[in-house]
Scaffold this motif. Sequence first.
Motif, mmCIF file in Angstrom:
data_model
loop_
_atom_site.group_PDB
_atom_site.id
_atom_site.type_symbol
_atom_site.label_atom_id
_atom_site.label_comp_id
_atom_site.label_asym_id
_atom_site.label_seq_id
_atom_site.Cartn_x
_atom_site.Cartn_y
_atom_site.Cartn_z
ATOM 1 N N GLY A 187 0.794 -1.218 0.000
ATOM 2 C CA GLY A 187 0.000 0.000 0.000
ATOM 3 C C GLY A 187 0.821 1.259 0.000
ATOM 4 N N ASP A 198 1.880 2.809 2.624
ATOM 5 C CA ASP A 198 1.246 3.648 3.638
ATOM 6 C C ASP A 198 2.133 3.822 4.863
ATOM 7 N N GLN A 228 -3.358 5.989 5.152
ATOM 8 C CA GLN A 228 -3.446 5.192 3.932
ATOM 9 C C GLN A 228 -3.904 6.050 2.761
ATOM 10 N N SER A 229 -3.549 5.603 1.567
ATOM 11 C CA SER A 229 -4.033 6.281 0.367
ATOM 12 C C SER A 229 -3.965 5.306 -0.795
ATOM 13 N N GLY A 230 -4.690 5.627 -1.861
ATOM 14 C CA GLY A 230 -4.693 4.771 -3.037
ATOM 15 C C GLY A 230 -5.487 5.400 -4.166
ATOM 16 N N HIS A 278 -4.470 0.721 -1.317
ATOM 17 C CA HIS A 278 -3.692 0.490 -0.097
ATOM 18 C C HIS A 278 -3.435 -0.994 0.177
#
Length: 567
Positions: free
Chosen positions: A95, A97, A128-130, A139
């Motif tokens: 991810g 993150d 978190q990010s995505g 993520h």
Amino acid sequence: MDNRRLLLLLIFSFSLVMLWDAWQKYNQPPPVAPVATAGIVASGSTAAPAAPQPSTSLHSPVPTLPGAAAVPFMPTGETVTIRTDLFVAEISSQGGDIVRMTLDDYKDTERKSKDFALFERRHQYAAQSGLIGEGLPNHKTAFSAVPGDRELSGDASTLQLRLEAAPSNGVKVSKIYTFTRGSYLIDVAYEIDNGSEKQVTAHAYYQFQRDTAPPEGESRMVMTFTGPAVYTEQEKFQKVGFSDIEAGKAKFVTQADNGWVAMIQHYFVAAWVPPEKLSREYYMRKLDSTTAPAITAGVIVPVPVVAPGTKVDFSVPLYAGPQLQSKLDHLALPKAEGGIGAQGLPLVVDYGWLTIIAAPIFWCLQAIHQVVGNWGWAIVLLTVAIKLLFFPLSAASYKSMAKMRTVTPLLVKLKERHAGDRQKLNQEMMELYKREKINPLGGCLPIAVQIPVFIALYWALLGAVEIRDAPWILWITDLSASDPYYVLPVVMVITMLIQTRLNPTPPDPIQAKVMMMMPFIFGAMFFFFPAGLVLYWVVNNTLSIAQQWQITRMMEGAAKAANDPKA
């Protein structure tokens, strides 16, 4: 109602509210113990929660997770450790993150030999990010770290970490972290290189995942807000409790083109701040778990369309660090003035319902600290300054009390004489007050005017991370923690007992006993309060005793001189 009864009612009501609030917090059921091991997914589950999905347009209801259930997810991949001059961050290859971050300038609440951890696996707390789109990384995607520096050293002002996901359908995505010297602001960027024959349309999400347990080491008698918050120009600052999210009753703005989403706890904050004038969609949801209850709170933003054969990059800054008022004020400035346009971010500092008074009080406290260099002495000097500011009101109050003290024997005689006739007793008391030129409310009203200032100062001291781990003298090594030897609370009880002795004794024996109990009731509460707050009360009480004693001595001397036939 006479002066003594009104004063008694004010004090008793205030202490009753504080005691009830503290008792409720103290008796809350203990939180579920957080998972202590990274990489564990709820028992019986085989998949981590899917990435959030945007609405068909950013003017539709809040997005929902596909599928029936979502479970807490903590990364299982390897981590890359980044060291700056302010913190150490661990970034997972799964991810990409931030799964752990320790702050060099702040010690752990319970383990003072270790640095404070903001993001951590123990609390399942991660940033978190995505991306949302066909074949795009989220993520849960595996990233590989590009070789490079991992520590901000020498004269370098910035440090970059580049993570790359495996290409999918000819589209290559990189996630780039940029760390800056002397800053808790982290730039989180995505670079999309479209090598396919069709355009890429996507959204990006930035979220916090956290369990619902309060931070370790928080006093049960002084609990502050822990949970997500959203700020928009439309509805301003909105805090959302964990229980409301779990019950599906969370109320907050979901659609806007401004604002930010944050996760707040005492003294610290993490906030995603998308660029201004960019459409965004805020969301919060409960994650199902058989271990520790957890939630996610985040924001979805549109990604610029990437035409075939072109490359696009975009970023959203993340602030993760202490609630330092000066830094938050700077971040709230527009980009043209050096900030990031995080309007309203200073509101995460919890000054209670009297922020309008508490904020300038803390500004004054900071100004004093810049001169004396010690937060303990700054509290002492601020207390003296506030006492001087209210000196005329306090003097009027103590003069009224001194007059009441001189006529107390007459009031006792009136009560004995008219014990069976309350109407006659009140009439005689009013005549006595009129004859002696005593205002029954004179001792209460000046104090009532000062109460909002005292409460505002209480919240200013409680919410200031600047006072965390700050020493004063000798045994007081942390003004934000309770006195380890309970010296200040004991001194406070003694000063309150002296004040009680200086006040006129109520003719009613029950009232007199209640007044004598008040110092011990307050003392029991303050045994668990931060030392900085108790220091304020001790100094305030000491100054009040000196002022009240002097005024009482002068008033009694004048009364004796007036009644002395030889004078």
